[in-house]
Design a protein around this motif. Sequence first.
Motif, PDB file in Angstrom:
ATOM      1  N   ILE A 318       0.854  -1.178   0.000  1.00 29.14           N
ATOM      2  CA  ILE A 318       0.000   0.000   0.000  1.00 29.14           C
ATOM      3  C   ILE A 318       0.899   1.240   0.000  1.00 29.14           C
ATOM      4  CG2 ILE A 318      -1.876   1.199   1.180  1.00 29.14           C
ATOM      5  CD1 ILE A 318      -2.514  -1.677   0.133  1.00 29.14           C
ATOM      6  N   GLU A 319       0.912   1.921  -1.124  1.00 33.89           N
ATOM      7  CA  GLU A 319       1.666   3.164  -1.240  1.00 33.89           C
ATOM      8  C   GLU A 319       0.826   4.158  -2.026  1.00 33.89           C
ATOM      9  OE1 GLU A 319       5.342   2.560  -3.297  1.00 33.89           O
ATOM     10  OE2 GLU A 319       4.497   1.008  -4.580  1.00 33.89           O
ATOM     11  N   SER A 320       1.056   5.415  -1.817  1.00 38.37           N
ATOM     12  CA  SER A 320       0.185   6.458  -2.355  1.00 38.37           C
ATOM     13  C   SER A 320      -0.025   6.303  -3.856  1.00 38.37           C
ATOM     14  CB  SER A 320       0.763   7.832  -2.038  1.00 38.37           C
ATOM     15  OG  SER A 320       0.800   8.047  -0.646  1.00 38.37           O
ATOM     16  N   LEU A 321      -1.272   6.403  -4.266  1.00 40.89           N
ATOM     17  CA  LEU A 321      -1.632   6.242  -5.674  1.00 40.89           C
ATOM     18  C   LEU A 321      -1.047   7.377  -6.510  1.00 40.89           C
ATOM     19  CD1 LEU A 321      -5.373   5.340  -5.069  1.00 40.89           C
ATOM     20  CD2 LEU A 321      -3.555   3.756  -5.758  1.00 40.89           C
ATOM     21  N   PRO A 322      -0.654   7.082  -7.744  1.00 39.29           N
ATOM     22  CA  PRO A 322      -0.023   8.120  -8.577  1.00 39.29           C
ATOM     23  C   PRO A 322      -0.932   9.314  -8.825  1.00 39.29           C
ATOM     24  CG  PRO A 322      -0.550   6.145  -9.855  1.00 39.29           C
ATOM     25  CD  PRO A 322      -0.720   5.777  -8.429  1.00 39.29           C
ATOM     26  N   SER A 323      -2.240   9.099  -8.880  1.00 42.22           N
ATOM     27  CA  SER A 323      -3.155  10.215  -9.136  1.00 42.22           C
ATOM     28  C   SER A 323      -3.437  11.046  -7.890  1.00 42.22           C
ATOM     29  CB  SER A 323      -4.477   9.686  -9.708  1.00 42.22           C
ATOM     30  OG  SER A 323      -5.123   8.831  -8.778  1.00 42.22           O
ATOM     31  N   CYS A 324      -2.910  10.607  -6.741  1.00 47.23           N
ATOM     32  CA  CYS A 324      -3.174  11.302  -5.476  1.00 47.23           C
ATOM     33  C   CYS A 324      -1.925  11.967  -4.906  1.00 47.23           C
ATOM     34  CB  CYS A 324      -3.758  10.330  -4.447  1.00 47.23           C
ATOM     35  SG  CYS A 324      -5.356   9.631  -4.920  1.00 47.23           S
ATOM     36  N   THR A 325      -0.867  12.005  -5.691  1.00 50.42           N
ATOM     37  CA  THR A 325       0.377  12.664  -5.264  1.00 50.42           C
ATOM     38  C   THR A 325       0.855  13.609  -6.365  1.00 50.42           C
ATOM     39  OG1 THR A 325       1.721  10.851  -6.148  1.00 50.42           O
ATOM     40  CG2 THR A 325       1.100  10.727  -3.819  1.00 50.42           C
ATOM     41  N   SER A 326       1.657  14.545  -5.958  1.00 51.27           N
ATOM     42  CA  SER A 326       2.247  15.497  -6.899  1.00 51.27           C
ATOM     43  C   SER A 326       3.453  16.131  -6.212  1.00 51.27           C
ATOM     44  CB  SER A 326       1.236  16.570  -7.288  1.00 51.27           C
ATOM     45  OG  SER A 326       0.883  17.355  -6.157  1.00 51.27           O
ATOM     46  N   THR A 327       4.149  16.973  -6.938  1.00 52.53           N
ATOM     47  CA  THR A 327       5.274  17.688  -6.329  1.00 52.53           C
ATOM     48  C   THR A 327       4.797  18.539  -5.151  1.00 52.53           C
ATOM     49  OG1 THR A 327       6.398  17.755  -8.471  1.00 52.53           O
ATOM     50  CG2 THR A 327       7.171  19.286  -6.773  1.00 52.53           C
ATOM     51  N   ALA A 328       3.628  19.139  -5.328  1.00 53.80           N
ATOM     52  CA  ALA A 328       3.079  19.988  -4.271  1.00 53.80           C
ATOM     53  C   ALA A 328       2.429  19.169  -3.153  1.00 53.80           C
ATOM     54  CB  ALA A 328       2.065  20.966  -4.857  1.00 53.80           C
ATOM     55  N   ASN A 329       2.072  17.920  -3.449  1.00 51.41           N
ATOM     56  CA  ASN A 329       1.397  17.065  -2.469  1.00 51.41           C
ATOM     57  C   ASN A 329       2.069  15.695  -2.445  1.00 51.41           C
ATOM     58  OD1 ASN A 329      -0.550  16.174  -0.578  1.00 51.41           O
ATOM     59  ND2 ASN A 329      -1.831  15.346  -2.240  1.00 51.41           N
ATOM     60  N   PRO A 330       3.279  15.604  -1.879  1.00 47.73           N
ATOM     61  CA  PRO A 330       4.003  14.325  -1.869  1.00 47.73           C
ATOM     62  C   PRO A 330       3.331  13.309  -0.959  1.00 47.73           C
ATOM     63  CG  PRO A 330       5.128  15.943  -0.516  1.00 47.73           C
ATOM     64  CD  PRO A 330       4.014  16.676  -1.206  1.00 47.73           C
ATOM     65  N   SER A 331       3.749  12.069  -1.073  1.00 50.44           N
ATOM     66  CA  SER A 331       3.177  10.999  -0.260  1.00 50.44           C
ATOM     67  C   SER A 331       3.395  11.256   1.222  1.00 50.44           C
ATOM     68  CB  SER A 331       3.815   9.665  -0.645  1.00 50.44           C
ATOM     69  OG  SER A 331       3.332   8.634   0.192  1.00 50.44           O
ATOM     70  N   LYS A 332       2.333  11.041   1.991  1.00 53.08           N
ATOM     71  CA  LYS A 332       2.395  11.263   3.445  1.00 53.08           C
ATOM     72  C   LYS A 332       2.817  10.015   4.203  1.00 53.08           C
ATOM     73  CE  LYS A 332      -1.304  14.739   3.295  1.00 53.08           C
ATOM     74  NZ  LYS A 332      -1.399  14.766   1.828  1.00 53.08           N
ATOM     75  N   TYR A 333       2.865   8.861   3.534  1.00 60.09           N
ATOM     76  CA  TYR A 333       3.102   7.598   4.227  1.00 60.09           C
ATOM     77  C   TYR A 333       4.157   6.765   3.502  1.00 60.09           C
ATOM     78  CZ  TYR A 333      -1.493   8.792   6.136  1.00 60.09           C
ATOM     79  OH  TYR A 333      -2.558   9.434   6.721  1.00 60.09           O
ATOM     80  N   PRO A 334       4.957   6.017   4.255  1.00 65.96           N
ATOM     81  CA  PRO A 334       5.853   5.047   3.615  1.00 65.96           C
ATOM     82  C   PRO A 334       5.049   3.829   3.183  1.00 65.96           C
ATOM     83  CG  PRO A 334       6.046   4.885   6.004  1.00 65.96           C
ATOM     84  CD  PRO A 334       5.146   6.054   5.725  1.00 65.96           C
ATOM     85  N   PRO A 335       5.548   3.045   2.246  1.00 69.23           N
ATOM     86  CA  PRO A 335       4.842   1.827   1.835  1.00 69.23           C
ATOM     87  C   PRO A 335       4.717   0.842   2.997  1.00 69.23           C
ATOM     88  CG  PRO A 335       6.541   2.416   0.244  1.00 69.23           C
ATOM     89  CD  PRO A 335       6.759   3.288   1.443  1.00 69.23           C
ATOM     90  N   ILE A 336       3.638   0.073   2.974  1.00 69.06           N
ATOM     91  CA  ILE A 336       3.400  -0.950   3.989  1.00 69.06           C
ATOM     92  C   ILE A 336       2.545  -2.033   3.354  1.00 69.06           C
ATOM     93  CG2 ILE A 336       1.256   0.076   4.903  1.00 69.06           C
ATOM     94  CD1 ILE A 336       2.228  -0.732   7.726  1.00 69.06           C
ATOM     95  N   THR A 337       2.708  -3.272   3.785  1.00 70.94           N
ATOM     96  CA  THR A 337       1.840  -4.321   3.261  1.00 70.94           C
ATOM     97  C   THR A 337       0.534  -4.347   4.054  1.00 70.94           C
ATOM     98  OG1 THR A 337       2.618  -6.097   4.706  1.00 70.94           O
ATOM     99  CG2 THR A 337       3.828  -5.746   2.633  1.00 70.94           C
ATOM    100  N   THR A 338      -0.499  -4.876   3.444  1.00 72.97           N
ATOM    101  CA  THR A 338      -1.784  -5.020   4.124  1.00 72.97           C
ATOM    102  C   THR A 338      -1.624  -5.808   5.408  1.00 72.97           C
ATOM    103  OG1 THR A 338      -2.910  -5.013   1.981  1.00 72.97           O
ATOM    104  CG2 THR A 338      -4.143  -5.866   3.862  1.00 72.97           C
ATOM    105  N   GLU A 339      -0.896  -6.918   5.343  1.00 72.12           N
ATOM    106  CA  GLU A 339      -0.736  -7.775   6.520  1.00 72.12           C
ATOM    107  C   GLU A 339      -0.045  -7.036   7.659  1.00 72.12           C
ATOM    108  OE1 GLU A 339       0.618 -12.305   7.582  1.00 72.12           O
ATOM    109  OE2 GLU A 339       1.703 -11.246   5.999  1.00 72.12           O
ATOM    110  N   GLN A 340       1.013  -6.319   7.355  1.00 72.12           N
ATOM    111  CA  GLN A 340       1.722  -5.586   8.407  1.00 72.12           C
ATOM    112  C   GLN A 340       0.786  -4.631   9.133  1.00 72.12           C
ATOM    113  OE1 GLN A 340       4.748  -3.874   5.893  1.00 72.12           O
ATOM    114  NE2 GLN A 340       6.350  -5.220   6.674  1.00 72.12           N
ATOM    115  N   TYR A 341      -0.032  -3.949   8.385  1.00 72.31           N
ATOM    116  CA  TYR A 341      -0.907  -2.947   8.992  1.00 72.31           C
ATOM    117  C   TYR A 341      -2.045  -3.586   9.778  1.00 72.31           C
ATOM    118  CZ  TYR A 341      -3.720   1.203   9.663  1.00 72.31           C
ATOM    119  OH  TYR A 341      -4.421   2.222  10.238  1.00 72.31           O
ATOM    120  N   ILE A 342      -2.761  -4.506   9.160  1.00 71.56           N
ATOM    121  CA  ILE A 342      -3.976  -5.028   9.784  1.00 71.56           C
ATOM    122  C   ILE A 342      -3.669  -5.932  10.965  1.00 71.56           C
ATOM    123  CG2 ILE A 342      -5.954  -6.563   9.399  1.00 71.56           C
ATOM    124  CD1 ILE A 342      -6.307  -5.296   6.695  1.00 71.56           C
ATOM    125  N   VAL A 343      -2.677  -6.805  10.851  1.00 68.04           N
ATOM    126  CA  VAL A 343      -2.362  -7.702  11.968  1.00 68.04           C
ATOM    127  C   VAL A 343      -1.928  -6.896  13.186  1.00 68.04           C
ATOM    128  CG1 VAL A 343      -0.803  -9.513  12.778  1.00 68.04           C
ATOM    129  CG2 VAL A 343      -1.851  -9.691  10.518  1.00 68.04           C
TER     130      VAL A 343
END
Length: 358
Positions: A318-343
């Motif tokens: 899970i990493e920020s979608l390309p249509s939801c990021t830009s130079t002015a609005n960079p990704s707010k989160y590092p990548p993470i797998t679904t399992e890491q987050y939910i468990v």
Amino acid sequence: MTASRYSSTLAEDVRSDSTFRIPLIDFAAYKRATSLAEKRCIADDIVNGFKEVGFVYLTGHVIEPGTVDRVFQKASIRIYNRAEFFQLPEETKAKLAWDDPKANRGYVQVGRERVSTSVDAAEIASLRAKAPDTKESMEIGRENHPMFSNKWPQETEVPEFKQTMLHFFQTCHEVHTMVMKSIALGLDLPEDFFDNKIDRQDHNLRLLSYPPIQTSLLLGDGQARADYGTLTLLFQDSIGGLEVQNPHTEHYQSASPIPGTIVVNAGDLLARWSNNVLRSTLHRVVAPPAIKINATEGMTPARQSVAFFCNPNFDAIIESLPSCTSTANPSKYPPITTEQYIVGRLAATYEIRPDMKF
């Protein structure tokens, strides 16, 4: 509160509690659309609902009412003097106890769950002691998982329970897939963008029962939560109890049951995936009005609901979608797998005893 289209926009309406609304969307129009332009019209409504509120009502026989009724019956209603699942003896249900956050399957007794926005185990334990949970649940995952097995009652205990729940699980997965297609379009992505990221059905079907309880045992408001995955499909009985926080005023507003609809909300991972373009909104379930039993005491009616927690594949990154990021609005989160987050969130939500082996 709900409404169809007004002259005002949804963004304007949700800024005031007096005009707050959860949009009601005819999803049948998306399914019968013959062009991407027609689909995009509904997709924009859905994405706008998740941007502004985090919740939508879907109507249009998304799932046939008889299918939903059957699930409610097998979960909790007594039919022809035969006990259905939640009316089984406690010792029978205890044999199916939830014991592993990675599996996330089995029966959760009253008082065990403590949902919270916190991820701190000590804080959650303190909250559990102050305001114990007053519901029980049954958690069901995909049946063909290579490592984990569902925990089913015997066929003689609840006839047709397993086949009813597996059919409903598959039906909800198909709804999830279709709604995610609409979200992809609404976020300027290819319609099939999410298909290979959600196709393993790493979801969770939760049957919920709220037994009657004396008002003196109700300690404050419902427990606020935001769901962990992509979407949650919620099916309410006629009593309801769901309240949604207005993101602008932070006041809770009723999400009353509307017959024939599904309440759908965006979860934490979908918010994270969209770089917070879509909202994962806090919500809670509060006790319904009590029936007076004496001068100082009342008793709430029994109620039930069914929630289908939709998740990406557990190995999906899970990493920020390309249509939801830009130079002015960079990704707010590092990548993470679904399992890491939910468990991690599940382990903190439930009381994990030292003797449990994972």
